[in-house]
Structures are given as structure tokens and as C-alpha cells.
Design an enzyme around this catalytic site. Sequence first.
Site, PDB file in Angstrom:
ATOM      1  N   ASP A  58      46.120  37.730 -29.662  1.00  0.00           N
ATOM      2  CA  ASP A  58      44.857  38.429 -29.853  1.00  0.00           C
ATOM      3  C   ASP A  58      45.079  39.701 -30.673  1.00  0.00           C
ATOM      4  OD1 ASP A  58      41.980  38.456 -28.686  1.00  0.00           O
ATOM      5  OD2 ASP A  58      42.692  40.508 -28.321  1.00  0.00           O
ATOM      6  N   ASN A  59      44.325  39.841 -31.757  1.00  0.00           N
ATOM      7  CA  ASN A  59      44.356  41.079 -32.556  1.00  0.00           C
ATOM      8  C   ASN A  59      45.769  41.598 -32.847  1.00  0.00           C
ATOM      9  OD1 ASN A  59      41.630  41.524 -33.052  1.00  0.00           O
ATOM     10  ND2 ASN A  59      41.315  42.499 -31.062  1.00  0.00           N
ATOM     11  N   ASP A  69      36.364  49.982 -20.795  1.00  0.00           N
ATOM     12  CA  ASP A  69      36.965  49.020 -19.868  1.00  0.00           C
ATOM     13  C   ASP A  69      38.334  48.544 -20.340  1.00  0.00           C
ATOM     14  OD1 ASP A  69      35.626  47.871 -22.063  1.00  0.00           O
ATOM     15  OD2 ASP A  69      35.529  45.910 -21.067  1.00  0.00           O
ATOM     16  N   LYS A 105      32.695  44.544 -17.604  1.00  0.00           N
ATOM     17  CA  LYS A 105      31.460  44.258 -18.331  1.00  0.00           C
ATOM     18  C   LYS A 105      30.693  43.131 -17.645  1.00  0.00           C
ATOM     19  CE  LYS A 105      31.789  47.248 -21.699  1.00  0.00           C
ATOM     20  NZ  LYS A 105      32.275  46.995 -23.056  1.00  0.00           N
ATOM     21  N   GLN A 139      46.578  44.379 -24.181  1.00  0.00           N
ATOM     22  CA  GLN A 139      45.690  45.487 -23.824  1.00  0.00           C
ATOM     23  C   GLN A 139      45.467  45.339 -22.325  1.00  0.00           C
ATOM     24  OE1 GLN A 139      42.334  44.449 -26.235  1.00  0.00           O
ATOM     25  NE2 GLN A 139      41.521  43.036 -24.726  1.00  0.00           N
ATOM     26  N   GLU A 141      45.503  35.848 -34.410  1.00  0.00           N
ATOM     27  CA  GLU A 141      44.063  36.040 -34.441  1.00  0.00           C
ATOM     28  C   GLU A 141      43.759  37.381 -35.095  1.00  0.00           C
ATOM     29  OE1 GLU A 141      40.039  37.268 -32.537  1.00  0.00           O
ATOM     30  OE2 GLU A 141      41.953  38.244 -32.230  1.00  0.00           O
ATOM     31  N   LYS A 186      32.329  34.506 -22.460  1.00  0.00           N
ATOM     32  CA  LYS A 186      33.254  35.627 -22.300  1.00  0.00           C
ATOM     33  C   LYS A 186      32.917  36.428 -21.050  1.00  0.00           C
ATOM     34  CE  LYS A 186      32.859  37.503 -26.488  1.00  0.00           C
ATOM     35  NZ  LYS A 186      33.153  38.392 -27.636  1.00  0.00           N
ATOM     36  N   TYR A 187      31.628  36.385 -20.633  1.00  0.00           N
ATOM     37  CA  TYR A 187      31.216  37.235 -19.517  1.00  0.00           C
ATOM     38  C   TYR A 187      30.656  36.479 -18.338  1.00  0.00           C
ATOM     39  CZ  TYR A 187      31.413  40.270 -23.578  1.00  0.00           C
ATOM     40  OH  TYR A 187      31.825  40.904 -24.712  1.00  0.00           O
TER      41      TYR A 187
END
Lengths: 690, 690
Positions: free
Chosen positions: A386-387, A350, A255, A315, A415, A528-529
Site C-alpha cells: 500500500d502506498n 485515525d 471511521k 501505517q 500500489e 472499506k467501511y
Amino acid sequence: MRAGKLTGMDRRRVIIEGVRPEVDGGRFPIKRVVGETVAVEADVFTDGHDEVSARLLWRHEKQRNWRTAVMEALGNDRWRASFGVDTLGSYRYTIEGWVDHFKTWRHDLEKRLAARQDVAVDLLIGAGWVAQAAERARGADAASLHGWAERLRAETVSQAERSTLALSEELTLLMARYPDLDHATRYAVELPATVDPVRARFSAWYELFPRSWGSEAGKHGTFRDLGERLPYIKELGFDTIYLPPIHPIGLTRRKGRNNAVTAAASDVGSPWGIGGAEGGHKAVHPELGSVEDFRMFVERAGAEGFDVAIDIAFQVAPDHPYVEESPEWFRQRPDGTVQYAENPPKKYQDIYPFDFETSQWRSLWRELESVFQFWVDQGVRTFRVDNPHTKPFGFWEWCIGRLKARHPELLFLAEAFTRPRRMYRLAKLGFSQSYTYFAWRNEKSELERYLTELTHSDVAEYFRPSFWPNTPDILTEYLQTGGRAAFMVRVALAGTLCSTYGIYGPAFELLEHEPREPGSEEYLHSEKYEVRSWDLERPDSLRGFIGRLNRIRRENPALHENRTLRFHFVDNPQLIAYSKASGTPDVRSLNPYGDVLLPPPLVPPPGSADNNVILTVVNLDPAHTQSGWIEVPLGTFGIDAARPFEVEDLLTGTRYPWRGAWNYVELNPRVSPAHVLRITQASISDAAED
Amino acid sequence: MRAGKLTGMDRRRVIIEGVRPEVDGGRFPIKRVVGETVAVEADVFTDGHDEVSARLLWRHEKQRNWRTAVMEALGNDRWRASFGVDTLGSYRYTIEGWVDHFKTWRHDLEKRLAARQDVAVDLLIGAGWVAQAAERARGADAASLHGWAERLRAETVSQAERSTLALSEELTLLMARYPDLDHATRYAVELPATVDPVRARFSAWYELFPRSWGSEAGKHGTFRDLGERLPYIKELGFDTIYLPPIHPIGLTRRKGRNNAVTAAASDVGSPWGIGGAEGGHKAVHPELGSVEDFRMFVERAGAEGFDVAIDIAFQVAPDHPYVEESPEWFRQRPDGTVQYAENPPKKYQDIYPFDFETSQWRSLWRELESVFQFWVDQGVRTFRVDNPHTKPFGFWEWCIGRLKARHPELLFLAEAFTRPRRMYRLAKLGFSQSYTYFAWRNEKSELERYLTELTHSDVAEYFRPSFWPNTPDILTEYLQTGGRAAFMVRVALAGTLCSTYGIYGPAFELLEHEPREPGSEEYLHSEKYEVRSWDLERPDSLRGFIGRLNRIRRENPALHENRTLRFHFVDNPQLIAYSKASGTPDVRSLNPYGDVLLPPPLVPPPGSADNNVILTVVNLDPAHTQSGWIEVPLGTFGIDAARPFEVEDLLTGTRYPWRGAWNYVELNPRVSPAHVLRITQASISDAAED
């Protein structure tokens, strides 16, 4: 129905029920930190007029033998005792109760004597109980008890004299040492307790993207660069530095800035797009440094008193080595491609999620556990996960359980911004701390309701909240629109309502508030990007305010825990007032039908070294000065209503003389939207005496 | 910590928790009566974005196979389904939940279609789920599902057409029949439910001493005499006749009139001084008649619609045959005498308690169980158990469990006036109904608090209250001093607050109110120690009022249960107002953290045959007329606020036109201290239309 066969079990006359604390019948542990006490209550009773005695049993998992404490009767069949936890790891506790014939007999004897009855036969009965205890005793105690029995039986001695002996404290204590446990009831469950390091309860987190902390603007930061900037974070007063994923970032379908679907060649990608040619979850992104560099950073930060937390996000990017090495961990689509992440109609091509329903789930689970172990081996003790709610609950119980068995000092922050049942379940399964809905609770009534659930219901036994005013994913409308005062309000609330909190900086202290688009909670130019460069010296920075807040937190034990939290009345809905007090927060009485009966917190006398009462008042309206009258619960705080007392705003150093229950407060958000008041009475009276 | 070995259990992704109703984790049964429904709720959820399905399973203990019902999602991970209980005995119920891939896929497809995405691959994925279901199906369904899978795959057909097929209700229903339960989660506990006869929930008891019902004044009454007086009790409207112990009465140390320590030769003794030369717990006092006479009385009363309850008091007079036959069941004192009953410093030398700690406890338990069985064999189906809290709890669970397994129609009323935990425990262990603290709850606030605990907490799942304004042991101060109106107040409260109630008569309807001495709750000239003769025709008797009250109870289903009880505001603390409504009282939502979230009772529309709303208003002050304004919850009752409605006082027949929420009430205790109002709206509107 009960089976027809009668066993010894059936002779147990004592009932034990309504045990607190207890999570889902003992299926899950309660949570404590080293140095705390566990106050255990239960209903213990029997039939008829006989008296019962009860004791609490507990042991650390590494100890063989139970330790015991006599339980105290609170009235109405409720009993209580406490034990301290001083060792990391898992404890067990349970309760035993028995019919105490000697105690019954002793009390009956007192009543008979008061009624001037003949007690000749009663003394013989008592001698019988003593003689039975003598059979259970050994050595000197056995001989002593036999002697007592003889003396109670000695008909040459007057009833009055023998009664005095029978009621003597010496005999009472001796008898208590040899209870008749033959038909004692042991509570059916050994209840578990997890004991964590103190930082599980009290910590202040600072989240940052190391790549934005380069030695010069625009240059990709490294762990070495970050090591140089530790003094800044130290000045802010945080104790935990939390880093988003530090692994190589995938290239395929990376991204671009502002989450653009296609990245420019120069775009650095999202740290959550994990894995590439350089490695996966056990590698470090080369531009940040090497695994060795990371380990040295953790050590250097540790020497400065920091705990370094890393993000574990299970992930992968399409380039992650797992995709080729273990294709069986991913779901194949009928067209032969790998199933990417989706939240229909949204597609995240992605990112590939793991397929936890794979037939090769065992190897997947073991590999994921080994990721944690790898970072533990590099010195990491704290993980932000995360998640976690998108992976099976059973996986977390297994994985965290195994890791904590080997390393009980580890902490895991969940999270999971999801529905309440799922968040609570993750906490039950082993997560040490949890994100919350705090970011979206703005009104006084919703804050009061939410905090009451978190701190004064059974949830408090297993769910440790962490309050975050912002994260890289959450720029709330309140912060977008409220200006500098809004940031002060939210960090003051987080830091005083919740013993563990954090901010995502420097976006927070630098008042970053532009959303990517209207209605979005995403940051414009999100880190983040892209690599950002922050002007930490900006004059409007909140670094001073936050530094003061964190110092106040450290210096005031009242702010190190949540269970003494209580809200106070202010006659203005824009002002919220609440207090915390040092003391014994664990002493609370719960009846077995679910009500929380809150006794006032036991506050040491004002002026004593242990006394620490912090009363916080926050103006929730970032735009206007608000004022009102606050009702101070003088009795709860141990304040003499007839004498003035002093409150000192620890944020500004200003002292206010207050008197009586009702006092006036006024908060101008452009100056300071919060009072963090320390209450003392002694100092004023001392001054008055001069 | 979880063990390291991974099993199939670990693949179960669905969590089931917070199941209600559930008593102590399923250790004890909930209670229902034949014809009721059990509404079961639970939190059912999984990780990630997948949807879950859940079903309720239940079976009667005599059935082999589970029946199932699909659970409905209530939102926020809460699910509900109900089952009806139509057979006496024990039921089990539990819950199953599973990840429902087809449901998830179907909903995702809808979202993708709405976003106009290409669904070619998605249709192939869906075909895969259908094909898997086909493998689980048999016969025609299997073939049909294979056909559906083929059609979803048919690339010659347009995506739009195949999507319509995929979303068709026919396929949805077919797929729901073959869920993939391979990794379904079954709730760990099979929860028990005890189903009793309807009279366990709704009954009106009349306690009487048969010896006072002789054919002429002063003559010892017999069962034959009592049989002649059934029309009187029938007119009063009671359905259960409860007799104190009917056994031979001991002579040794028999108590005289007014509990005198020594009895005159003519004194008849207390029925609770059980046992003499004529026999013990399996014999009938000769002056009452024979066992055969008793059996005939039970039959005759049964033919008139009465249930006959007898008192089982497990204690003996010194003359009881057990004392000689089984001395091991009694405790010996060191002076060689048998231990008599005591509550130091009080001594009850006319009564020997059983020693439940005897080494011969097994034979004692079996003999006591056989006492119940003996009277069951004589036709008794209902037992009032004297002081069950002075016998081991384990005994009752065993004894009642065995008896109800053979005779599920039996009822047991616990006469335990003791501390709350012990009363509730007895109910959990098997007692069908329980005495309460009602007799001593006089103020509005204490009545409201107590009734809320009994009817709207988990207590309601296992504890069925029985309200008694008086008993032979309890003549309250309120009745001693309040005059005739006080009796009317207390019986009106008992009969309308509680679906099961009783009085001790004729002392009650004849307003007997003299205590033995000031400050005592004992009756002067108590029937416990002498034969009384009652003038049932006295003009001030409450027989008419009580008869009306019992008729109202029978005719109004709202008064047959307690769970719809709710209190309403009246602006006078001496007036208490509350309503009950027929409907579905079992539908209530409890969150797993203990709060009771009460939805309004679902009331059928006014005027419909099922609609029955009874609003009771009682003046708690027996001395003065009281008036006030009551707030009627129009919405809850389904009343149109814009139209008048009618309330009819069923006690007097008077009708009042009311309108809007606030209405005036005035009660003169010398006329009638209570309104029992039936609310209707339709009748008024009908009249208005004329």
C-alpha cells in the site's frame, strides 16, 4: 583527462558500448521470468581493418563460472546473443570482445585467392596465428593445432592445397576454441537480471473483502467461510486472491460507514486502520479467524491452484501496539501529540504514519522487514504494498532485496498511483508488478500512447504493469455512467492488453457503480467501511463473461506477455484494435541513440502448434454500435494474402471468413463490445481442400 | 541485492536520475565553446508529500570550489538550471537535491490558512525548522533566524500576524540560504564538459596544396609564395587554411601521377607518403621551405586572421627515418620484409603503417604525441588527423587528453569516413570536429534525417560535424555531373546547414569535376600526385558566390550554431527549406526515456538587435528551375500572422514581401539555386507607418 601512466588497459583495442538491455547503466536489474530468454545486443568494434569477435557471458548468482555464447554480427557494428533463464533469483551478464587476427587473416586470404595473388607469405603468417593458438590450447587440441601450423608452412605442398586447409571448417572451429583474450575488452559492468516466477508476468487477480463473504447475509465473514467460496472464484478464472489488510482494526477515531468521521458502535472500521489491543501487523483480525485459520486458508487455496496475496500497509491506528512500544518511530508534535497523517488541508487523525526520519530508523526498517517475513512464514508469497511511494525509496530497495535474496519466489505489487518517475523508480528498486494509469485511459489515442510506452520502451525492462478497471478506491466515471457494457469494455481491455490484470469484486462483476457523491471515485456504501452482502447469483452478473475471458487468457500463450503488443489501424476512433503473438518477443533491436527499431514479431507459421495470434477489437463506446474497417498486417502474421483465412471470436465462438488486409467489424455493446479473435489460415485451406 | 548493513547513505530520501546532458553515464565529456551556457536537467524527487529543492554545482577544473545555482522545477519532477562557461578547458558539473522541510511546511501553512484551520501547533513546528536553520547559520544570519523562530512562537501575537511573518519573502530567502544538507543526495557522477575556443563550433576551412601555389605556373610553391596569396583566401572569406602533410616525401615506391604504381623522376609524390632522407614527421619538405619558413607563414596568416591547420597522418614511407631507428614499431613479415599497408586484395607498398600491437607501444605512443607537440611549438593550434579510425581508440583518448590538458585551445578534426559508431566514438574520445557523410547526402529526405540525428539527438552533445562538399579524395558523382549549379548547391548547403564547413580549393571554386576514371571519386590529375597550376581569375570561378556566402555566415549569428536547425515543409521534393535562429539553443527538454521534446527555439522579438532568423531554401536539382510553396512557422519566428513581413535574400540583395504562413519560392539553378533569407517584420511595419 586520462592519467599519463600507460597500463595494459590501454592496449585493449575493442570498444563495447550501447549495451541493451541495461537499466541506468546497470544500477538496476532487468526483469524476466523463469523460462524466458534474454537477448543482449551491443556495439562491438575496433580500429582499422581487423575483425572482432564477441561473446556473451552470464551466470546465476549461485554459480561460480560464467557460461558463454558466441555473439552474432547484425551489421553496422551491432552484435547479439541470447541466454535462457531457468532458475529463480539474480543473474549477471556481460560482454567480451577481442580483435580476432585469425578471422581477419582468413577473410583476407579469401580475397587474395579470389584476386589470384601469391599467398606464400600469407600462409606463413596464418601458420603463425595457428601456432600461437596451439600454445594456448592443451592436450589433443594443442597437438592438433601444432600439426595444422606445420601443414600450412609445408612449402612442398602447393599454395592451393594449403589454402584449402587454411579455410577448412575444421580449422576454423578449432581456432575459435582458443581465442587470444590477452587484450580482450570486458564490458565495464556486470549487468543484473532478476528472474521471477512466471506468475510475475502472467496472472489474474481478484480482490475481495473476506468479511463480506460470510456464510449468511450480514454476518462477518471468516477465512473458513471464504474457503467454502473458492469454487466461485475458480469459475471466474482468477489465479490470485488478494485480500486487503487482515489485521486487527483500531477503535480510536475509527471511521464510520461512507467514511463518516465518527463510527457507530456497530461499525467495523477500515482494514487500513491497522492495529488494536489484539495486535498489529503480525496479527489477524479476530473476527476473520486466527493466524492458524489464515494459514489453513492459504493452504486450501493453494491446493485449488490459487495464490493468496495480502496487503501490507505500513501505517498504524492510534491503538496499534507500536505506538506505545516504540514511540520513537512516530513524530511528536510540539503539543505532545503524535503526528497523524495529513495532506493539508485534509487530516487523517485515525492514522499515524511512521516517521522514517527518526533517529531510530534502523530498528524501524528491521521491524517492517520482519512483518513481511512473518507472513512469508505463514505461506504468503505475494504482497500488495500500500502506498510504497510514501516510504523512502531506499527502504524498499533494502527490504525487498533482503527478502528476495532469501525467497526469490516472492512477488511485490506496488500500489503507487503517483507521478511517473516515482512509479518507475519503485519498479527499478525491486517491485515485481505495478499499478498503472490504465483506469483513467479511455480514449484510443491515450491507450495506444500509454501502452507503447509500457511495452516498447526501456520501461518494459523493469516495470511490469498490472491493469485494474476498478479498485476499492477507484470507481471511474466511465464505469459510473457507462452501464453493463462499460464494465465489459474495461475488463476486456485489461485482460487482453496486459498479461497481468485484476478486478475488485464482487463489486465489479455485479456492476456496482454508484459513487459516494457526484464527482467522487469512492463507492457508495464502500466495503472499506462496512460489511456488504453480495448476491453472486444475480442474472446480470458478468461472471460468465469474465470466466470466458480468463479461460481465453489461459489457453492462448499470446496473451501471456506484453512485448509483442501492436496496434492496428481501424477507420473509426471508437474502435481499438491490437494483436499479440506467441513467439520470441525479446528479439528486438534498439539502436544506442534511443530509438526502438521494432522488427515484426516472429510468428510461427499459421497452423503450426506454436502459432498463436490473438487480434482484439474493442468498441470503446458503451452506448452505440460501432463499425469500421480494420487493416490486418498479413505479412506480420504470416498470412498468405491470396488465400482466405479464418478468425474465431473466442468470446462467442463465432467464426468469420476473412480475406486480404481490410476486413469489416461491427460491435454492438449490448451484445458484446469486444472481439477476441484467434487467427488461423490452415483450417480454412484444409476445409477448402475437402 | 543491497548489503545488509545500513549506513547514512540509506537515509538519503531524494532520488536524482535522468540527468541531461550526459554522455555514456559521464564516461565522456559534453562539448561546449567559450561563452556558451550548459542547461542541465534532471529528475529530482522524493517519497511522500515532502517538497524537494535542488541545485546545480559546477566548477572549472582549475577551481577548487563549486559554484551553485538553484534549479527550477519544470513540473512532473523535472528540474533545470544553467551555467555559463567562460574559460577554456575542462569543467565538471553535478546536482544536489534534498528534502526541503521548510518549503513543505510553508506551502502546507498556506493551504491550512486557506481552509481557515487553527495553525497554533503548525506555527510551533515552523519555528522549529527556523531554529534548526539558525543552528546552521553564522553571525548576523544566525541571530536573525533565532529572532524569527522566537517571533513565530510568540503566543501573545495572533496566529494571523505570525502566519504573515512565516510566509514573508524575507524569511523565505533567509531560510533558502541555510538548507539542511545533512541527508542531501549528491548525484553519483561529476559530469565532465570540455570547453573549446569558439572556432570549434564556427569556422570555414579552405584546404589547399601549397606546392600548387607557386609564384609561376609549374613551379613548386613554397610557404613564402603562399603567404603572398593570402588576400585571395581572405576575399573568399575562409578563416582556416588547412594544409595536407608538409613533410618530406618518400622516394621508395613513390606513386606517380594519377596514382601510377611507378613514378617518373620528375614526379613529386604524395604528401601522405611521409618521410625521407630529409626527415620525417617533424621536418618540412625542403621544396616548401624550412621549419622556420613554416613558422613565419603561420605567423603571417595569423596576423591576417587565419588559423593554419596541418594534417597529421601517422604512417610512413619506406624511407622514413623511423623505419631504421625504431624497427620495433613496424610489423615484420615472415619473409623479413616490413608489413606494408593493405586492404586486401589492394596493397599499398609505398606506405608502412605503425604496428600498434608492438610490445614497444609505449615508446610509439609517446613519439606520436611528441609530433603534435613539435607543431604546437611552431604555432599550430589546429590539426586535421588522417584516418584516426585506423589507430587504437585508446591512443587518441590518451594523446588528445594530454595535449588538451597543456593546451586547451587545440582543435582536432577527425578524418574518419567510416561506420557511424566508430566516428561517434572518436568524437567522444576527444576529437573537436568530425568529417561526416554530408558529401553523399543529396536527397531532401536523407539530408533531413541525417541533420536531425546530428543536431537533435544526444550526438549533438559530443560530435561537431564539419561539412565538406569535396576533398582531394572525394569528387562526388553529383559534382561530376551537375555542372556549376551543383557546386553552388553543395557549398550553399554545407555553409548554411553546418556551422563548420570547408572546401578543397581551388578545385572547388574552379569547378574541377573530371574523375580519374568512370565510377571513381578520385580527381583526374589529382593534386595528390602532381603540382597543378590554377587560373584563379577564371570568369566562371565561384569565388564571388563563396565570398558572399562566407560573409553572410559571419554577419548572421544564426548560422554560427546547429542546434536551432529545423526543417520546414515545401510542397516540392526538390526544394529543401530550413531555418536557424540566434537565441538559446541549449534550452531543450529531453525526457529520460530518450525522446527529444523540442520546444520552439526562443527567438528574440523581430526587430530587436538580437533577433536573427535565417531561412534557407535550396533547389537540389541543378538542372531545372523548381518552385513550390513553403510553410513558414510564424509562431516560432515570432511573426505576427496578420501583418506582412520581409525576407531579404542575402545572396542577391533582393527583398520579397511575404504574408502569412504559405509563401511561394522559385529557384532557377542557372541564376542562383539558393535563397538565404533574413526575416524581418519590423522594417516592413516601419515602412508602412511612413
